[in-house]
Design a protein around this motif. Structure first.
Motif, PDB file in Angstrom:
ATOM      1  N   VAL A   1       0.865  -1.171   0.000  1.00 25.71           N
ATOM      2  CA  VAL A   1       0.000   0.000   0.000  1.00 25.71           C
ATOM      3  C   VAL A   1       0.907   1.228   0.000  1.00 25.71           C
ATOM      4  O   VAL A   1       1.791   1.357   0.851  1.00 25.71           O
ATOM      5  CB  VAL A   1      -0.936   0.016   1.228  1.00 25.71           C
ATOM      6  CG1 VAL A   1      -1.779   1.277   1.253  1.00 25.71           C
ATOM      7  CG2 VAL A   1      -1.817  -1.222   1.220  1.00 25.71           C
ATOM      8  N   ASP A   2       0.710   2.128  -0.974  1.00 29.38           N
ATOM      9  CA  ASP A   2       1.557   3.320  -1.065  1.00 29.38           C
ATOM     10  C   ASP A   2       1.074   4.405  -0.108  1.00 29.38           C
ATOM     11  O   ASP A   2       0.078   4.233   0.613  1.00 29.38           O
ATOM     12  CB  ASP A   2       1.675   3.815  -2.508  1.00 29.38           C
ATOM     13  CG  ASP A   2       0.412   4.450  -3.059  1.00 29.38           C
ATOM     14  OD1 ASP A   2      -0.575   4.652  -2.312  1.00 29.38           O
ATOM     15  OD2 ASP A   2       0.402   4.777  -4.260  1.00 29.38           O
ATOM     16  N   GLU A   3       1.767   5.531  -0.124  1.00 29.90           N
ATOM     17  CA  GLU A   3       1.453   6.618   0.816  1.00 29.90           C
ATOM     18  C   GLU A   3       0.059   7.209   0.609  1.00 29.90           C
ATOM     19  O   GLU A   3      -0.492   7.843   1.503  1.00 29.90           O
ATOM     20  CB  GLU A   3       2.509   7.712   0.731  1.00 29.90           C
ATOM     21  CG  GLU A   3       2.651   8.301  -0.656  1.00 29.90           C
ATOM     22  CD  GLU A   3       3.975   8.993  -0.891  1.00 29.90           C
ATOM     23  OE1 GLU A   3       4.017   9.838  -1.811  1.00 29.90           O
ATOM     24  OE2 GLU A   3       4.942   8.700  -0.192  1.00 29.90           O
ATOM     25  N   ASP A   4      -0.535   7.001  -0.579  1.00 31.84           N
ATOM     26  CA  ASP A   4      -1.892   7.484  -0.849  1.00 31.84           C
ATOM     27  C   ASP A   4      -2.955   6.447  -0.485  1.00 31.84           C
ATOM     28  O   ASP A   4      -4.142   6.686  -0.683  1.00 31.84           O
ATOM     29  CB  ASP A   4      -2.044   7.842  -2.333  1.00 31.84           C
ATOM     30  CG  ASP A   4      -1.136   8.983  -2.748  1.00 31.84           C
ATOM     31  OD1 ASP A   4      -0.937   9.912  -1.928  1.00 31.84           O
ATOM     32  OD2 ASP A   4      -0.616   8.942  -3.882  1.00 31.84           O
ATOM     33  N   GLY A   5      -2.508   5.278   0.000  1.00 37.73           N
ATOM     34  CA  GLY A   5      -3.448   4.217   0.351  1.00 37.73           C
ATOM     35  C   GLY A   5      -3.830   3.321  -0.804  1.00 37.73           C
ATOM     36  O   GLY A   5      -4.740   2.503  -0.689  1.00 37.73           O
ATOM     37  N   ASP A   6      -3.139   3.484  -1.948  1.00 36.92           N
ATOM     38  CA  ASP A   6      -3.421   2.667  -3.126  1.00 36.92           C
ATOM     39  C   ASP A   6      -2.613   1.377  -3.097  1.00 36.92           C
ATOM     40  O   ASP A   6      -1.443   1.372  -2.679  1.00 36.92           O
ATOM     41  CB  ASP A   6      -3.092   3.434  -4.404  1.00 36.92           C
ATOM     42  CG  ASP A   6      -3.933   4.687  -4.561  1.00 36.92           C
ATOM     43  OD1 ASP A   6      -5.127   4.630  -4.229  1.00 36.92           O
ATOM     44  OD2 ASP A   6      -3.387   5.720  -4.999  1.00 36.92           O
ATOM     45  N   ALA A   7      -3.208   0.293  -3.571  1.00 33.61           N
ATOM     46  CA  ALA A   7      -2.526  -0.991  -3.651  1.00 33.61           C
ATOM     47  C   ALA A   7      -1.689  -1.041  -4.931  1.00 33.61           C
ATOM     48  O   ALA A   7      -2.181  -0.729  -6.017  1.00 33.61           O
ATOM     49  CB  ALA A   7      -3.529  -2.131  -3.639  1.00 33.61           C
ATOM     50  N   LEU A   8      -0.430  -1.419  -4.793  1.00 38.13           N
ATOM     51  CA  LEU A   8       0.480  -1.583  -5.931  1.00 38.13           C
ATOM     52  C   LEU A   8       1.080  -2.979  -5.870  1.00 38.13           C
ATOM     53  O   LEU A   8       1.323  -3.509  -4.783  1.00 38.13           O
ATOM     54  CB  LEU A   8       1.601  -0.548  -5.874  1.00 38.13           C
ATOM     55  CG  LEU A   8       1.196   0.925  -5.816  1.00 38.13           C
ATOM     56  CD1 LEU A   8       2.420   1.799  -5.591  1.00 38.13           C
ATOM     57  CD2 LEU A   8       0.481   1.320  -7.089  1.00 38.13           C
TER      58      LEU A   8
END
Length: 105
Positions: free
Chosen positions: A77-84
């Motif tokens: 999970v990146d700093e924006d809360g998106d799953a990568l």
């Protein structure tokens, strides 16, 4: 700790391979992070263990990524809360639960 002791310790950690399965929580082994994400101590989840390694074809022989066998795909999970989802060399990873004990030593 001397530089040679540290170098040998990193090599030992790198060569010690864990067997991961889909769904395992993992993180970087101390001193072996070679990608921007995630930071040390941050968890990822294994979403695929590859039966055959994938090799980055864009790196040239002067790159540390040249012919690195990418053997697992992990979701973070990146700093924006998106799953990568990215590919990683599993030799650089350890079970997430081992992180606390490794930094305590």
């Amino acid at each position: 700790m001397s530089d040679l002791t540290h170098l040998n310790q990193l090599a030992e950690h790198y060569m010690h391979e864990h067997t991961f399965r889909k769904g395992d929580l993992v993180t970087w082994k101390p001193g072996l992070r070679n990608r921007k994400m995630p930071d040390y101590g941050e968890p990822m989840v294994v979403v695929e263990v590859l039966s055959e390694p994938v090799y980055d074809q864009t790196a040239d022989s002067g790159s540390p990524y040249f012919r690195e066998p990418l053997t697992v795909r992990c979701l973070l999970v990146d700093e924006d809360g998106d799953a990568l989802v990215f590919y990683y060399d599993a030799r650089r990873l350890m079970p997430y639960g081992d992180w606390r004990s490794s930094v305590a030593n």
